[in-house]
Design a protein around this motif. Sequence first.
Motif, PDB file in Angstrom:
ATOM      1  N   GLY A   4      31.032  34.138  48.437  1.00 28.14           N
ATOM      2  CA  GLY A   4      32.278  33.624  47.894  1.00 28.14           C
ATOM      3  C   GLY A   4      33.441  34.509  48.318  1.00 28.14           C
ATOM      4  N   PRO A   5      34.677  34.103  47.994  1.00 25.12           N
ATOM      5  CA  PRO A   5      35.859  34.852  48.431  1.00 25.12           C
ATOM      6  C   PRO A   5      35.940  36.260  47.854  1.00 25.12           C
ATOM      7  CG  PRO A   5      36.439  33.157  46.824  1.00 25.12           C
ATOM      8  CD  PRO A   5      35.020  32.918  47.209  1.00 25.12           C
ATOM      9  N   TYR A   6      35.258  36.517  46.736  1.00 26.30           N
ATOM     10  CA  TYR A   6      35.302  37.843  46.123  1.00 26.30           C
ATOM     11  C   TYR A   6      34.006  38.615  46.309  1.00 26.30           C
ATOM     12  CZ  TYR A   6      39.412  35.799  43.957  1.00 26.30           C
ATOM     13  OH  TYR A   6      40.621  35.189  43.747  1.00 26.30           O
ATOM     14  N   ARG A 131      27.514  41.131  40.163  1.00 32.72           N
ATOM     15  CA  ARG A 131      28.046  41.676  41.413  1.00 32.72           C
ATOM     16  C   ARG A 131      29.502  42.074  41.233  1.00 32.72           C
ATOM     17  NH1 ARG A 131      26.836  37.700  46.308  1.00 32.72           N
ATOM     18  NH2 ARG A 131      27.593  36.109  44.850  1.00 32.72           N
ATOM     19  N   ILE A 132      29.840  43.262  41.742  1.00 31.83           N
ATOM     20  CA  ILE A 132      31.221  43.697  41.685  1.00 31.83           C
ATOM     21  C   ILE A 132      32.050  42.851  42.640  1.00 31.83           C
ATOM     22  CG2 ILE A 132      30.976  45.477  43.463  1.00 31.83           C
ATOM     23  CD1 ILE A 132      32.813  47.244  41.695  1.00 31.83           C
ATOM     24  N   ARG A 133      33.193  42.409  42.196  1.00 33.59           N
ATOM     25  CA  ARG A 133      34.054  41.560  43.020  1.00 33.59           C
ATOM     26  C   ARG A 133      35.011  42.437  43.826  1.00 33.59           C
ATOM     27  NH1 ARG A 133      36.617  37.304  38.996  1.00 33.59           N
ATOM     28  NH2 ARG A 133      36.704  35.900  40.798  1.00 33.59           N
ATOM     29  N   ARG A 134      35.468  41.930  44.962  1.00 31.37           N
ATOM     30  CA  ARG A 134      36.368  42.711  45.797  1.00 31.37           C
ATOM     31  C   ARG A 134      37.277  41.803  46.611  1.00 31.37           C
ATOM     32  NH1 ARG A 134      30.615  42.328  46.295  1.00 31.37           N
ATOM     33  NH2 ARG A 134      30.071  41.768  48.421  1.00 31.37           N
ATOM     34  N   ALA A 135      38.449  42.334  46.907  1.00 29.17           N
ATOM     35  CA  ALA A 135      39.424  41.639  47.741  1.00 29.17           C
ATOM     36  C   ALA A 135      39.986  42.644  48.726  1.00 29.17           C
ATOM     37  CB  ALA A 135      40.546  41.044  46.891  1.00 29.17           C
ATOM     38  N   GLN A 207      51.803  38.863  40.112  1.00 31.40           N
ATOM     39  CA  GLN A 207      50.486  38.249  39.942  1.00 31.40           C
ATOM     40  C   GLN A 207      49.793  38.225  41.295  1.00 31.40           C
ATOM     41  OE1 GLN A 207      49.296  37.289  36.986  1.00 31.40           O
ATOM     42  NE2 GLN A 207      47.321  36.579  37.736  1.00 31.40           N
ATOM     43  N   LEU A 208      48.662  38.896  41.397  1.00 35.47           N
ATOM     44  CA  LEU A 208      47.955  38.991  42.658  1.00 35.47           C
ATOM     45  C   LEU A 208      46.700  38.146  42.675  1.00 35.47           C
ATOM     46  CD1 LEU A 208      48.233  42.828  43.322  1.00 35.47           C
ATOM     47  CD2 LEU A 208      49.382  41.025  44.585  1.00 35.47           C
ATOM     48  N   GLU A 209      46.306  37.745  43.863  1.00 35.28           N
ATOM     49  CA  GLU A 209      45.062  37.003  44.043  1.00 35.28           C
ATOM     50  C   GLU A 209      43.895  37.854  43.548  1.00 35.28           C
ATOM     51  OE1 GLU A 209      42.452  34.927  47.621  1.00 35.28           O
ATOM     52  OE2 GLU A 209      44.195  36.158  48.087  1.00 35.28           O
ATOM     53  N   GLY A 210      43.018  37.234  42.756  1.00 38.20           N
ATOM     54  CA  GLY A 210      41.850  37.930  42.241  1.00 38.20           C
ATOM     55  C   GLY A 210      42.101  38.663  40.954  1.00 38.20           C
ATOM     56  N   SER A 211      43.303  38.535  40.373  1.00 34.81           N
ATOM     57  CA  SER A 211      43.623  39.258  39.155  1.00 34.81           C
ATOM     58  C   SER A 211      43.138  38.548  37.911  1.00 34.81           C
ATOM     59  CB  SER A 211      45.132  39.472  39.050  1.00 34.81           C
ATOM     60  OG  SER A 211      45.805  38.231  39.014  1.00 34.81           O
TER      61      SER A 211
END
Length: 211
Positions: A4-6, A131-135, A207-211
Amino acid sequence: MEKGPYHIDLESDCFYHMFSRGEADEIVFRCEENYFYFLRKLPVYTDPICSILAFSLMPNHFHFLIRVKSEEELKEAFTVNALSASNRISEKLPTFDLSKFVLQQFSNFLNSYTKSFNKMHHRKGGLFMNRIRRAKVNKETDFSNFVFYIHKNAVHHGLTERIGQWKFDSYNAILSEKPTSLDRQFVIDWFGSKSLFVDFHKQQFIQLEGS
């Protein structure tokens, strides 16, 4: 399985916003000692793999801004870990996978924290999402905005009225002269000076993506 994206793979010498929360939004920091223990243990697991540039710990989640180390540094850390685990230099080492190794270190850290948390609070089972998410920080402006977003998080969630009042983020540690495991000099150099760092944090919320 498609990522996925994150859940993208990590790359060496790159910056990432890393974030996770308690399973089903469970509180993961119930008392001050939980926050302090988390921060004491963090560099034990992360120093070999990345620099921590900013962080914010909220009652039910956390945010990190990291810079992954070079591939050469990661291979060296991987070999040290593998030899330590096998305790026999003649034993065949596992195949090096950069992203997997970095994420495993974070996983080991969170598992270690969970064991301590469970013992203190007399609970059992997992604490964080699987799972830890990341961007990935893809543009120069993203870096500054992620630093701001992370330090604004306590205000965003109604825990404080302004940046700098929350005990458990990196804002004051970056401005301080006290010893820290943060790469504070990189952050100050990025903004140009401590005064410019402070000025940047006076802007309106982003406001950031993934926040």
